[in-house]
Design a protein around this motif. Structure first.
Motif, PDB file in Angstrom:
ATOM      1  N   HIS A  14      35.005  47.816  45.203  1.00  0.00           N
ATOM      2  CA  HIS A  14      36.234  48.290  45.915  1.00  0.00           C
ATOM      3  C   HIS A  14      36.183  49.751  45.657  1.00  0.00           C
ATOM      4  N   LYS A  24      42.509  45.701  33.218  1.00  0.00           N
ATOM      5  CA  LYS A  24      43.775  45.836  33.975  1.00  0.00           C
ATOM      6  C   LYS A  24      45.076  45.445  32.935  1.00  0.00           C
ATOM      7  N   ARG A  82      46.516  49.933  34.955  1.00  0.00           N
ATOM      8  CA  ARG A  82      45.022  49.860  34.825  1.00  0.00           C
ATOM      9  C   ARG A  82      44.316  51.133  34.299  1.00  0.00           C
ATOM     10  N   GLU A  93      38.681  40.429  43.573  1.00  0.00           N
ATOM     11  CA  GLU A  93      39.313  40.239  42.221  1.00  0.00           C
ATOM     12  C   GLU A  93      38.219  39.672  41.069  1.00  0.00           C
ATOM     13  N   ARG A  94      38.325  39.998  40.013  1.00  0.00           N
ATOM     14  CA  ARG A  94      37.781  39.370  38.957  1.00  0.00           C
ATOM     15  C   ARG A  94      38.659  39.114  37.807  1.00  0.00           C
ATOM     16  N   HIS A  95      39.003  38.006  37.416  1.00  0.00           N
ATOM     17  CA  HIS A  95      39.861  37.671  36.268  1.00  0.00           C
ATOM     18  C   HIS A  95      39.373  36.858  35.221  1.00  0.00           C
ATOM     19  N   GLY A 105      43.947  44.359  27.245  1.00  0.00           N
ATOM     20  CA  GLY A 105      44.670  44.095  28.493  1.00  0.00           C
ATOM     21  C   GLY A 105      45.755  42.956  27.952  1.00  0.00           C
ATOM     22  N   TRP A 130      37.277  48.813  32.980  1.00  0.00           N
ATOM     23  CA  TRP A 130      38.506  48.965  33.741  1.00  0.00           C
ATOM     24  C   TRP A 130      39.594  48.118  33.463  1.00  0.00           C
ATOM     25  N   GLU A 151      46.945  41.698  41.256  1.00  0.00           N
ATOM     26  CA  GLU A 151      45.371  41.331  41.075  1.00  0.00           C
ATOM     27  C   GLU A 151      44.705  42.375  40.594  1.00  0.00           C
ATOM     28  N   TYR A 198      27.883  41.030  29.517  1.00  0.00           N
ATOM     29  CA  TYR A 198      27.772  42.296  29.968  1.00  0.00           C
ATOM     30  C   TYR A 198      26.671  43.000  29.215  1.00  0.00           C
ATOM     31  N   GLY A 212      32.613  47.738  35.995  1.00  0.00           N
ATOM     32  CA  GLY A 212      34.112  47.429  36.027  1.00  0.00           C
ATOM     33  C   GLY A 212      34.711  46.679  34.823  1.00  0.00           C
ATOM     34  N   ASN A 213      33.909  45.961  34.239  1.00  0.00           N
ATOM     35  CA  ASN A 213      34.532  45.316  33.095  1.00  0.00           C
ATOM     36  C   ASN A 213      35.419  45.962  32.023  1.00  0.00           C
TER      37      ASN A 213
HETATM   38  N1  MTE Z   1      41.099  43.452  32.746  1.00  0.00           N
HETATM   39  C1  MTE Z   1      41.808  42.526  32.103  1.00  0.00           C
HETATM   40  N2  MTE Z   1      42.856  42.636  31.282  1.00  0.00           N
HETATM   41  N3  MTE Z   1      41.184  41.312  32.382  1.00  0.00           N
HETATM   42  C2  MTE Z   1      40.136  40.913  33.209  1.00  0.00           C
HETATM   43  O1  MTE Z   1      39.923  39.771  33.310  1.00  0.00           O
HETATM   44  N4  MTE Z   1      38.278  41.821  34.372  1.00  0.00           N
HETATM   45  C3  MTE Z   1      37.319  43.054  34.424  1.00  0.00           C
HETATM   46  C4  MTE Z   1      37.934  44.320  34.735  1.00  0.00           C
HETATM   47  N5  MTE Z   1      39.297  44.453  33.933  1.00  0.00           N
HETATM   48  C5  MTE Z   1      39.220  42.103  33.844  1.00  0.00           C
HETATM   49  C6  MTE Z   1      39.976  43.336  33.499  1.00  0.00           C
HETATM   50  C7  MTE Z   1      36.227  42.767  35.223  1.00  0.00           C
HETATM   51  S1  MTE Z   1      34.906  41.864  34.608  1.00  0.00           S
HETATM   52  C8  MTE Z   1      36.073  43.874  36.405  1.00  0.00           C
HETATM   53  S2  MTE Z   1      34.811  43.634  37.278  1.00  0.00           S
HETATM   54  C9  MTE Z   1      37.121  44.510  37.005  1.00  0.00           C
HETATM   55  O2  MTE Z   1      38.386  44.210  36.138  1.00  0.00           O
HETATM   56  C10 MTE Z   1      37.538  43.786  38.243  1.00  0.00           C
HETATM   57  O3  MTE Z   1      38.792  44.506  38.717  1.00  0.00           O
HETATM   58  P1  MTE Z   1      39.446  44.183  40.256  1.00  0.00           P
HETATM   59  O4  MTE Z   1      40.100  42.651  40.026  1.00  0.00           O
HETATM   60  O5  MTE Z   1      40.307  45.108  40.483  1.00  0.00           O
HETATM   61  O6  MTE Z   1      38.350  44.114  41.245  1.00  0.00           O
END
Ligand code: MTE
Ligand code: CO
Length: 406
Positions: free
Chosen positions: A160, A241, A228, A89-91, A189, A239, A222, A262, A236-237
């Motif tokens: 992942h 969520k 997403r 998880e990265r939030h 997001g 993508w 998560e 980044y 990943g950033n």
């Molecule tokens: N999307 C939102 N809305 N907020 C976030 O903090 N973190 C990003 C990305 N999307 C993030 C986000 C980062 S830096 C990464 S590496 C991935 O989501 C991590 O996805 P995961 O938590 O499914 O591993």
């Protein structure tokens, strides 16, 4: 190579054991009473003996758990699919717990008709199922200047690989109708961080997806429940969520996450922007610091994972003597574009110390660099986009340590 039964290894001379093995001669508890009936666990969980297979964080890395990361236990996994409960998880602002009934997804900006969708609306578009890796640009970032964290979970676990179900982003953008001057999209997001990024239109129209399911079930909170963005092969950033909006524009937005974060600080002090594609990379997951060799010398299974943001992994090379001799690893399991690949190298360990490395080669013939090769191009200031070769030092007692040799 002989594949003798492991119990015989416990008795190297090959003689019959002198004390009977109670695991054989005594009836175990589980054989003597009925077990739980069906429905004891309406949603199944792993055996209690697997309790150590968990995501882990490194507390000193970040100031708060809301803007933080934990890591996938790569050394405990098999095959290529990451189970949902073990995806790192990265939030940036904690996990948003979104009520799908109140969830809306919007498209605005340079489109013929701005649109709003519910999750049920999106489920009426034709569906796609695709397997992709997601790697954070900061994966292995702590290892730039030298070997640091002792375990592939921590050095390489910001990745992942799951199967997504959702809608092609192209299909949804076409529904809104792109204006002729549209060049970029900005996903945003709905979490407290309102994370946003600029994505060029060519990628948005290529293979991006709006995903609502992973590995056959709804996304986990998560991972962005209920929706997403999937940006295959890219950092990943991007993508986003809990995605609530996509704005269509004609220039990039230069958001925080693509300027102060980044980007890669080069040796001359300039920052390199927009490093989107994740270069080919691999890591040996077993043996590794959290997964030492416990069986002493003899037949040994070495295993690992490899991936590339540019396509498939076509070959993985493995060395056990720090690069003096390289061997072609055995790739096993499905091979998809921009997805994780599993490799093996089986060998007869002579019980002496080893220096293990793996090197991925992708379908564009790109070869994973050594750390020195990468630093020659990128210098020492970087954090993000470290895809260098990892070295593990196996000691004679089977313990494994993170080291750097080139
Ligand atoms: N999307 C939102 N809305 N907020 C976030 O903090 N973190 C990003 C990305 N999307 C993030 C986000 C980062 S830096 C990464 S590496 C991935 O989501 C991590 O996805 P995961 O938590 O499914 O591993
Ligand atoms: Co990230």
């Amino acid at each position: 190579m002989a594949f003798a039964a492991t119990r015989v290894y416990a008795n190297p001379a090959g003689d019959a054991p002198t004390t009977p093995d109670k695991a054989i001669t005594e009836l175990q508890d589980w054989s003597q009473a009925l077990g739980d009936g069906v429905d004891a666990k309406p949603y199944g969980v792993p055996s209690k003996y697997e309790a150590g297979v968990v995501r882990r964080n490194v507390e000193w890395l970040t100031a708060s758990p809301q803007s933080s990361v934990n890591f996938t236990p790569l050394h405990d996994l098999e095959g290529i699919i990451t189970p949902n409960g073990l995806c790192f998880e990265r939030h940036h602002g904690g996990v948003a717990e979104i009520n799908p009934a109140k969830f809306r997804f919007m498209i605005n900006g340079l489109v013929e008709k701005p649109m709003v969708f519910t999750i049920d609306d999106l489920k009426r578009f034709p569906r796609e199922n695709r397997i992709f890796f997601l790697e954070c640009a900061a994966n292995s970032g702590m290892e730039w200047r030298g070997a640091q964290l002792n375990g592939c979970q921590f050095t390489h676990g910001m990745i992942h690989n799951v199967m997504y179900t959702g809608v092609s982003l192209k299909r949804v953008l076409e529904e809104a109708g792109l204006k002729t001057n549209a060049k970029w999209v900005m996903p945003e997001g709905g979490d407290s961080a309102a994370m946003n990024r600029s994505i060029p239109l060519f990628k948005a129209l290529d293979d991006c997806m709006l995903a609502y399911a992973m590995n056959g079930e709804a996304l986990r909170p998560e991972q962005g429940y209920p929706l997403r963005l999937v940006v295959p092969g890219w950092e990943g950033n991007m993508w986003v969520k809990w995605i609530r909006r996509i704005e269509v524009g004609d220039t990039p937005w230069h958001a925080r996450e693509e300027t102060s974060k980044y980007t890669d600080l080069m040796e001359n002090g300039n920052a390199r922007r927009f490093t989107w594609e994740m270069d080919a990379k691999s890591v040996i997951t077993n043996p590794s610091p959290q997964a030492p060799i416990k069986h002493k010398k003899g037949f040994t299974v070495l295993s690992g994972v490899a991936w590339s943001g540019r396509g498939k992994v076509s070959r993985v090379d493995v060395t056990i003597d720090g690069g003096k001799n390289w061997h072609t690893a055995r790739l096993d399991g499905p091979s998809f574009d921009k997805s994780m690949h599993r490799f093996y190298y089986e060998f007869d360990w002579n019980g002496e110390p080893l220096l293990l490395q793996s090197r991925a080669i992708d379908s564009t013939s790109y070869v994973q660099p050594t750390k020195d090769e990468l630093r020659q191009v990128r210098g020492y200031n970087s954090i993000y986009h470290n895809n260098a070769i990892q070295t593990w030092h196996v000691k004679a007692n089977g313990e494994v340590e993170n080291v750097e040799i080139s």
